[in-house]
Design a protein around this motif. Structure first.
Motif, short mmCIF file in Angstrom:
data_model
loop_
_atom_site.label_atom_id
_atom_site.label_comp_id
_atom_site.label_asym_id
_atom_site.label_seq_id
_atom_site.Cartn_x
_atom_site.Cartn_y
_atom_site.Cartn_z
N GLU A 286 39.86 38.33 53.84
CA GLU A 286 40.57 37.59 54.84
C GLU A 286 39.72 37.08 57.02
O GLU A 286 40.26 36.43 57.22
CB GLU A 286 41.44 38.87 55.70
N TYR B 33 41.21 37.05 45.43
CA TYR B 33 42.11 37.28 46.38
C TYR B 33 43.73 37.36 46.50
O TYR B 33 44.26 38.63 46.59
CB TYR B 33 41.78 37.28 47.98
N CYS C 61 45.04 39.96 44.44
CA CYS C 61 44.69 41.29 44.42
C CYS C 61 45.61 41.61 46.20
O CYS C 61 46.07 42.12 45.85
CB CYS C 61 43.49 41.49 45.29
N THR C 62 45.79 40.34 46.47
CA THR C 62 47.26 40.80 47.34
C THR C 62 48.73 40.91 47.04
O THR C 62 49.29 42.03 46.81
CB THR C 62 46.84 39.16 48.25
N GLU D 20 40.96 47.20 48.51
CA GLU D 20 40.88 47.32 50.05
C GLU D 20 40.38 46.96 51.44
O GLU D 20 40.29 46.27 51.94
CB GLU D 20 41.46 48.49 50.63
N LEU E 149 39.58 42.87 49.89
CA LEU E 149 40.48 41.94 51.15
C LEU E 149 40.50 41.69 52.48
O LEU E 149 40.67 40.75 52.78
CB LEU E 149 42.53 42.61 50.70
#
Length: 305
Positions: free
Chosen positions: A21, A72, A75-76, A14, A17
Protein backbone atom coordinates in the motif's frame (compact mmCIF):
# COMPACT_ATOMS: atom_id res chain seq x y z
CA UNK A 1 -5.57 -27.56 6.55
CA UNK A 2 -3.32 -26.70 9.53
CA UNK A 3 -0.21 -27.38 7.45
CA UNK A 4 -1.40 -25.10 4.65
CA UNK A 5 -2.23 -22.28 7.04
CA UNK A 6 1.18 -22.61 8.71
CA UNK A 7 2.97 -22.32 5.37
CA UNK A 8 1.04 -19.16 4.49
CA UNK A 9 2.19 -17.18 7.55
CA UNK A 10 -0.76 -14.79 7.88
CA UNK A 11 1.39 -12.19 9.67
CA UNK A 12 3.73 -11.95 6.67
CA UNK A 13 0.73 -11.39 4.39
CA UNK A 14 -0.39 -8.46 6.53
CA UNK A 15 3.14 -7.10 6.39
CA UNK A 16 3.16 -7.51 2.60
CA UNK A 17 -0.13 -5.58 2.28
CA UNK A 18 1.24 -2.72 4.38
CA UNK A 19 4.39 -2.56 2.27
CA UNK A 20 2.40 -2.79 -0.97
CA UNK A 21 0.00 0.00 0.00
CA UNK A 22 2.92 2.34 0.68
CA UNK A 23 5.40 0.91 -1.87
CA UNK A 24 8.00 1.83 0.70
CA UNK A 25 9.63 -0.56 3.18
CA UNK A 26 10.68 2.22 5.57
CA UNK A 27 7.16 3.63 5.78
CA UNK A 28 5.76 0.12 6.34
CA UNK A 29 8.37 -0.51 9.04
CA UNK A 30 7.45 2.70 10.83
CA UNK A 31 3.74 1.82 10.70
CA UNK A 32 4.36 -1.71 12.01
CA UNK A 33 6.92 -0.54 14.59
CA UNK A 34 9.69 -2.79 13.24
CA UNK A 35 12.92 -2.15 11.32
CA UNK A 36 13.08 -1.72 7.51
CA UNK A 37 15.49 -4.67 7.45
CA UNK A 38 12.85 -6.86 9.13
CA UNK A 39 10.31 -5.83 6.47
CA UNK A 40 12.77 -6.60 3.71
CA UNK A 41 13.59 -10.04 5.13
CA UNK A 42 9.91 -10.93 5.54
CA UNK A 43 9.09 -9.91 1.95
CA UNK A 44 12.07 -11.88 0.67
CA UNK A 45 10.92 -15.02 2.53
CA UNK A 46 7.42 -14.56 1.13
CA UNK A 47 8.78 -14.24 -2.43
CA UNK A 48 10.88 -17.37 -1.97
CA UNK A 49 7.90 -19.25 -0.60
CA UNK A 50 5.57 -18.46 -3.52
CA UNK A 51 8.31 -18.41 -6.16
CA UNK A 52 7.70 -14.98 -7.71
CA UNK A 53 9.13 -11.50 -7.26
CA UNK A 54 6.54 -9.20 -5.70
CA UNK A 55 8.54 -5.95 -5.67
CA UNK A 56 11.04 -4.42 -8.05
CA UNK A 57 13.69 -2.64 -6.03
CA UNK A 58 16.33 -0.05 -6.84
CA UNK A 59 18.18 2.60 -4.86
CA UNK A 60 15.45 5.17 -5.38
CA UNK A 61 12.13 3.35 -5.36
CA UNK A 62 10.29 0.16 -4.50
CA UNK A 63 7.38 -0.81 -6.74
CA UNK A 64 5.01 -3.72 -7.05
CA UNK A 65 5.66 -6.03 -9.98
CA UNK A 66 2.67 -7.13 -12.14
CA UNK A 67 2.64 -10.40 -10.20
CA UNK A 68 2.85 -8.40 -6.99
CA UNK A 69 -0.25 -6.40 -7.96
CA UNK A 70 -2.21 -9.60 -8.65
CA UNK A 71 -1.10 -11.04 -5.32
CA UNK A 72 -1.97 -7.77 -3.55
CA UNK A 73 -5.49 -7.80 -5.02
CA UNK A 74 -6.15 -11.40 -3.96
CA UNK A 75 -4.70 -10.90 -0.48
CA UNK A 76 -6.82 -7.79 0.00
CA UNK A 77 -9.96 -9.72 -0.96
CA UNK A 78 -9.13 -12.52 1.47
CA UNK A 79 -8.40 -10.24 4.42
CA UNK A 80 -11.47 -8.07 3.73
CA UNK A 81 -13.56 -11.25 3.74
CA UNK A 82 -12.04 -12.26 7.09
CA UNK A 83 -12.68 -8.81 8.57
CA UNK A 84 -16.26 -8.90 7.29
CA UNK A 85 -16.77 -12.34 8.83
CA UNK A 86 -15.36 -11.17 12.17
CA UNK A 87 -17.73 -8.19 12.17
CA UNK A 88 -20.69 -10.41 11.33
CA UNK A 89 -19.79 -12.80 14.14
CA UNK A 90 -19.43 -9.92 16.57
CA UNK A 91 -22.81 -8.50 15.58
CA UNK A 92 -24.41 -11.95 15.93
CA UNK A 93 -22.78 -12.44 19.32
CA UNK A 94 -24.04 -9.08 20.56
CA UNK A 95 -27.51 -9.93 19.23
CA UNK A 96 -27.72 -12.88 21.64
CA UNK A 97 -29.35 -11.18 24.60
CA UNK A 98 -32.26 -11.48 26.96
CA UNK A 99 -32.81 -14.24 29.53
CA UNK A 100 -32.99 -18.02 29.59
CA UNK A 101 -34.93 -19.78 32.33
CA UNK A 102 -33.28 -23.17 32.81
CA UNK A 103 -34.14 -26.13 35.02
CA UNK A 104 -31.26 -28.51 35.85
CA UNK A 105 -30.94 -31.40 38.34
CA UNK A 106 -28.64 -30.62 41.26
CA UNK A 107 -25.92 -33.23 40.66
CA UNK A 108 -25.76 -32.65 36.91
CA UNK A 109 -25.58 -28.89 37.40
CA UNK A 110 -22.69 -29.08 39.88
CA UNK A 111 -20.55 -31.52 37.91
CA UNK A 112 -21.46 -31.02 34.26
CA UNK A 113 -22.79 -27.47 33.83
CA UNK A 114 -20.86 -25.29 36.28
CA UNK A 115 -17.37 -25.98 34.81
CA UNK A 116 -18.41 -24.33 31.52
CA UNK A 117 -20.67 -21.47 32.66
CA UNK A 118 -17.88 -18.87 32.97
CA UNK A 119 -16.67 -19.30 29.37
CA UNK A 120 -20.20 -19.34 28.02
CA UNK A 121 -21.05 -16.09 29.81
CA UNK A 122 -17.87 -14.50 28.47
CA UNK A 123 -18.91 -15.39 24.92
CA UNK A 124 -22.45 -14.07 25.38
CA UNK A 125 -22.22 -11.23 27.91
CA UNK A 126 -25.69 -9.87 27.06
CA UNK A 127 -27.44 -13.16 27.85
CA UNK A 128 -28.76 -13.68 31.38
CA UNK A 129 -29.00 -17.24 32.70
CA UNK A 130 -31.54 -18.08 35.39
CA UNK A 131 -30.65 -21.56 36.65
CA UNK A 132 -33.32 -23.29 38.72
CA UNK A 133 -31.43 -26.16 40.30
CA UNK A 134 -34.08 -28.74 41.13
CA UNK A 135 -34.68 -32.46 40.75
CA UNK A 136 -38.42 -32.12 40.29
CA UNK A 137 -40.10 -32.27 36.90
CA UNK A 138 -41.11 -28.74 35.96
CA UNK A 139 -44.25 -27.76 34.04
CA UNK A 140 -43.31 -26.02 30.81
CA UNK A 141 -46.82 -24.65 30.31
CA UNK A 142 -47.44 -22.97 33.65
CA UNK A 143 -43.86 -22.21 34.72
CA UNK A 144 -42.57 -20.66 31.48
CA UNK A 145 -39.21 -22.43 31.38
CA UNK A 146 -37.17 -22.10 28.18
CA UNK A 147 -35.31 -25.38 28.60
CA UNK A 148 -34.64 -28.16 31.08
CA UNK A 149 -32.04 -30.87 31.54
CA UNK A 150 -33.76 -34.06 32.59
CA UNK A 151 -32.97 -37.70 33.28
CA UNK A 152 -34.99 -39.63 30.69
CA UNK A 153 -35.72 -43.27 31.50
CA UNK A 154 -37.40 -45.87 29.27
CA UNK A 155 -40.74 -45.34 31.02
CA UNK A 156 -40.55 -41.52 30.91
CA UNK A 157 -43.59 -40.04 29.19
CA UNK A 158 -43.08 -36.67 27.55
CA UNK A 159 -45.66 -34.14 26.45
CA UNK A 160 -46.03 -34.17 22.64
CA UNK A 161 -45.02 -30.50 22.31
CA UNK A 162 -41.58 -31.11 23.84
CA UNK A 163 -38.37 -31.57 21.82
CA UNK A 164 -35.85 -34.04 23.28
CA UNK A 165 -32.15 -33.77 22.50
CA UNK A 166 -29.70 -36.23 24.02
CA UNK A 167 -26.99 -34.50 26.04
CA UNK A 168 -25.05 -37.02 28.13
CA UNK A 169 -25.12 -40.74 28.92
CA UNK A 170 -24.15 -41.42 32.54
CA UNK A 171 -23.36 -44.65 34.34
CA UNK A 172 -24.08 -45.39 37.98
CA UNK A 173 -22.67 -47.62 40.70
CA UNK A 174 -23.02 -48.55 44.36
CA UNK A 175 -20.64 -46.84 46.78
CA UNK A 176 -19.77 -46.83 50.48
CA UNK A 177 -16.99 -45.51 52.68
CA UNK A 178 -14.09 -47.75 53.74
CA UNK A 179 -15.16 -47.06 57.34
CA UNK A 180 -18.66 -48.45 56.73
CA UNK A 181 -17.36 -51.52 54.87
CA UNK A 182 -14.84 -52.33 57.60
CA UNK A 183 -17.56 -52.26 60.26
CA UNK A 184 -20.08 -54.41 58.38
CA UNK A 185 -20.33 -57.76 56.64
CA UNK A 186 -18.38 -58.26 53.41
CA UNK A 187 -20.45 -57.95 50.24
CA UNK A 188 -19.74 -60.78 47.79
CA UNK A 189 -22.89 -60.62 45.68
CA UNK A 190 -26.01 -58.46 45.29
CA UNK A 191 -28.02 -60.68 47.65
CA UNK A 192 -25.69 -59.59 50.47
CA UNK A 193 -26.98 -56.03 50.19
CA UNK A 194 -30.13 -56.99 52.10
CA UNK A 195 -27.99 -57.20 55.23
CA UNK A 196 -26.75 -53.62 54.88
CA UNK A 197 -27.94 -50.07 55.43
CA UNK A 198 -28.97 -48.46 52.14
CA UNK A 199 -29.40 -44.72 51.69
CA UNK A 200 -32.19 -44.02 49.23
CA UNK A 201 -33.07 -40.88 47.29
CA UNK A 202 -36.53 -39.72 46.25
CA UNK A 203 -38.13 -36.63 44.75
CA UNK A 204 -40.73 -35.27 47.16
CA UNK A 205 -42.84 -34.00 44.26
CA UNK A 206 -44.01 -37.52 43.41
CA UNK A 207 -42.33 -39.59 46.14
CA UNK A 208 -40.58 -41.58 43.40
CA UNK A 209 -37.42 -43.42 44.41
CA UNK A 210 -34.23 -43.31 42.39
CA UNK A 211 -34.20 -46.97 41.33
CA UNK A 212 -31.17 -49.09 42.11
CA UNK A 213 -29.78 -50.90 39.09
CA UNK A 214 -27.52 -53.92 39.17
CA UNK A 215 -27.12 -57.37 37.61
CA UNK A 216 -28.05 -57.94 33.98
CA UNK A 217 -29.45 -54.39 33.72
CA UNK A 218 -32.42 -55.35 35.90
CA UNK A 219 -33.97 -52.66 38.05
CA UNK A 220 -34.82 -53.07 41.70
CA UNK A 221 -35.15 -50.91 44.79
CA UNK A 222 -32.58 -51.67 47.41
CA UNK A 223 -33.72 -54.41 49.73
CA UNK A 224 -31.45 -53.53 52.60
CA UNK A 225 -32.31 -51.67 55.79
CA UNK A 226 -33.58 -48.19 54.96
CA UNK A 227 -32.97 -46.14 58.07
CA UNK A 228 -32.09 -42.99 56.10
CA UNK A 229 -34.15 -41.75 53.16
CA UNK A 230 -33.16 -38.45 51.52
CA UNK A 231 -35.59 -36.31 49.57
CA UNK A 232 -34.69 -33.83 46.81
CA UNK A 233 -30.88 -33.67 47.25
CA UNK A 234 -28.93 -36.52 45.69
CA UNK A 235 -25.65 -34.90 46.71
CA UNK A 236 -26.72 -35.21 50.34
CA UNK A 237 -26.75 -38.99 49.95
CA UNK A 238 -23.14 -38.87 48.83
CA UNK A 239 -22.02 -36.99 51.92
CA UNK A 240 -23.99 -39.37 54.13
CA UNK A 241 -22.14 -42.28 52.51
CA UNK A 242 -18.77 -40.56 52.92
CA UNK A 243 -19.52 -40.27 56.64
CA UNK A 244 -20.15 -44.00 57.02
CA UNK A 245 -23.95 -44.11 57.02
CA UNK A 246 -24.40 -46.86 54.46
CA UNK A 247 -24.46 -47.78 50.78
CA UNK A 248 -25.63 -45.34 48.14
CA UNK A 249 -26.23 -45.42 44.38
CA UNK A 250 -24.76 -42.44 42.53
CA UNK A 251 -23.66 -41.40 39.06
CA UNK A 252 -19.99 -42.19 38.58
CA UNK A 253 -19.24 -38.66 37.33
CA UNK A 254 -20.25 -37.37 40.79
CA UNK A 255 -17.84 -39.55 42.78
CA UNK A 256 -14.59 -39.50 40.78
CA UNK A 257 -12.78 -37.30 43.27
CA UNK A 258 -13.94 -39.41 46.24
CA UNK A 259 -12.90 -42.65 44.54
CA UNK A 260 -9.44 -41.25 43.83
CA UNK A 261 -9.00 -39.96 47.37
CA UNK A 262 -10.31 -43.20 48.91
CA UNK A 263 -13.27 -41.57 50.66
CA UNK A 264 -15.61 -43.91 48.78
CA UNK A 265 -15.22 -47.42 47.39
CA UNK A 266 -17.31 -48.94 44.61
CA UNK A 267 -19.22 -52.09 45.54
CA UNK A 268 -19.79 -54.90 43.01
CA UNK A 269 -18.71 -52.81 40.00
CA UNK A 270 -19.05 -55.85 37.74
CA UNK A 271 -22.80 -55.91 38.46
CA UNK A 272 -23.52 -52.30 37.52
CA UNK A 273 -20.81 -51.23 35.06
CA UNK A 274 -23.24 -51.29 32.12
CA UNK A 275 -25.92 -49.13 33.75
CA UNK A 276 -26.96 -46.33 31.40
CA UNK A 277 -28.83 -43.14 32.36
CA UNK A 278 -29.68 -40.64 29.64
CA UNK A 279 -29.67 -36.91 30.37
CA UNK A 280 -31.43 -34.84 27.72
CA UNK A 281 -32.32 -31.28 26.87
CA UNK A 282 -36.06 -30.73 26.81
CA UNK A 283 -37.66 -27.62 25.38
CA UNK A 284 -40.98 -26.63 23.81
CA UNK A 285 -41.31 -26.98 20.04
CA UNK A 286 -42.25 -23.30 19.94
CA UNK A 287 -38.71 -22.38 21.10
CA UNK A 288 -36.84 -24.28 18.38
CA UNK A 289 -35.98 -21.10 16.41
CA UNK A 290 -34.78 -19.14 19.44
CA UNK A 291 -31.19 -17.97 18.75
CA UNK A 292 -30.34 -17.63 22.45
CA UNK A 293 -31.63 -21.13 23.14
CA UNK A 294 -29.69 -22.63 20.24
CA UNK A 295 -26.35 -21.12 21.29
CA UNK A 296 -26.90 -22.51 24.80
CA UNK A 297 -27.74 -25.98 23.49
CA UNK A 298 -24.89 -26.03 20.96
CA UNK A 299 -22.28 -24.81 23.45
CA UNK A 300 -23.06 -27.22 26.27
CA UNK A 301 -23.64 -30.15 23.91
CA UNK A 302 -20.07 -29.71 22.64
CA UNK A 303 -18.52 -29.21 26.08
CA UNK A 304 -20.20 -31.90 28.14
CA UNK A 305 -18.45 -35.25 27.62
Amino acid sequence: MKKRLKSMHIASLELFLTAAENENFSTAAQYLNITPAAVSRSIKRLEERIGVELFSRNTRKTKLTPEGRIYYTKCTEVLESLISTEKALKVNKEAISGKLKISVPETFFNYKIIPYVKCFCAQYPQLKLDFHVTNRNIDFVTETYDIAVRLIQPDTRLEPFLVKRKLYCATSGLFASPEYLSENNIIYEPADIQNHKCINFSISQNNKKFSWKYIDKSTAHSNGTEQIHVFDSMLATKFLAINGNGIVQLFRFAVQEELQSGKLVEILPECSQDNQWEFCFLYPQSNKNSAKLQVFIDYFSKQIK
